[in-house]
Design an enzyme around this catalytic site. Sequence first.
Site, PDB file in Angstrom:
ATOM      1  N   TYR A 134       0.840  -1.199   0.000  1.00  0.00           N
ATOM      2  CA  TYR A 134       0.000   0.000   0.000  1.00  0.00           C
ATOM      3  C   TYR A 134       0.872   1.245   0.000  1.00  0.00           C
ATOM      4  O   TYR A 134       2.079   1.177   0.195  1.00  0.00           O
ATOM      5  CB  TYR A 134      -0.950   0.002   1.202  1.00  0.00           C
ATOM      6  N   ARG A 146      -6.810 -21.740  -2.121  1.00  0.00           N
ATOM      7  CA  ARG A 146      -5.951 -21.144  -1.100  1.00  0.00           C
ATOM      8  C   ARG A 146      -4.607 -21.877  -1.095  1.00  0.00           C
ATOM      9  O   ARG A 146      -4.338 -22.745  -0.272  1.00  0.00           O
ATOM     10  CB  ARG A 146      -6.608 -21.220   0.285  1.00  0.00           C
ATOM     11  N   LYS A 191       6.448  -1.726   1.927  1.00  0.00           N
ATOM     12  CA  LYS A 191       5.257  -1.196   2.607  1.00  0.00           C
ATOM     13  C   LYS A 191       4.109  -2.188   2.417  1.00  0.00           C
ATOM     14  O   LYS A 191       3.189  -1.984   1.614  1.00  0.00           O
ATOM     15  CB  LYS A 191       4.906   0.192   2.058  1.00  0.00           C
ATOM     16  N   GLU A 239      12.730   2.680  13.965  1.00  0.00           N
ATOM     17  CA  GLU A 239      11.569   3.501  13.604  1.00  0.00           C
ATOM     18  C   GLU A 239      10.454   3.210  14.591  1.00  0.00           C
ATOM     19  O   GLU A 239      10.628   2.411  15.521  1.00  0.00           O
ATOM     20  CB  GLU A 239      11.122   3.219  12.160  1.00  0.00           C
ATOM     21  N   LEU A 272      11.200   1.519   6.881  1.00  0.00           N
ATOM     22  CA  LEU A 272      10.568   1.977   5.653  1.00  0.00           C
ATOM     23  C   LEU A 272      11.280   3.218   5.126  1.00  0.00           C
ATOM     24  O   LEU A 272      11.584   4.127   5.900  1.00  0.00           O
ATOM     25  CB  LEU A 272       9.098   2.301   5.917  1.00  0.00           C
TER      26      LEU A 272
END
Length: 299
Positions: free
Chosen positions: A32, A100, A150, A182, A206
Amino acid sequence: MSIAYLNGQFLPIEEAKVPVLDRGFLFGDGVYEVVPVYADRLFRFKQHIARLENSLRGIRLPMEQSLQDWADICHQLIEKNSLQNASVYLQITRGVYTERNHDFPATPIPTIFAMISALPEVQPVPSDKDLQGISVITAEDIRWQRCDIKAITLLANCMLKQQALECGANDTILIRSGVAFEATSSNLFIVRDGVIITPPLSEHLLPGVTRDFVLWLAEQHGILTEQRLIPEHELLQADEIWLTSSTKEIRPVTRLNDVTIGDGTAGPVWRQMYNHYQQLKAQLYRGEIDRNIEGEIAL
């Protein structure tokens, strides 16, 4: 009722639905990005999309969308929701697989979803709440080894954030082998003797778009910066601690593990950076941005 985007359609967000066999739902198999919008303009859009593309490469999910394709989605969301100041959330999963299975589908058809949320107006002067800062704790980083991607698999981040809330704090700074990297959804900065310090980019954090912008903005105003590892013990020796993200911008930390940082309010370097950040946003609103920096901050 806000308007969202899903696989080529704009529709009320309550009507946006994905199949239960979508790999994002079953495996968290997706990435995302979050893009702030000021005065109808996408802030540092090229940098955000570059990071999105890096995340897609990281999970080996090929996409054909161009920068303009992503911009068209975002601009239509801005227009359809009548928002001038907002954050656009983009999410791409590997799509629906008939079973799956853990293996990747040979020819994936990605699911593309986007939604938009309002952001507050520019605040030229920090509020009392801003100056008060936030409280954080430290905890061992229990996330996976590719934090530079991300990914939508954020359970560990949620658990670490909840740990902070249950301790009466706002967030958690994450520690690996005695080094601070972070927070749960923000990059980390400290200030010592007037120098802004942040950990170097690696797989443990990130590559924050706002992180890079803060470094660039500091350079523009002659404030010294340094990228190096920050041992956990150095946090308590810091004059200031900040957390940065695209939607919360720069937040001062004034308490760490119940110990006061500095004098317990936002420090002088933070105040400088806050003013520079908000002044630049105000220029963007008024259409006064110098062409030389236009590409650095907005599309």
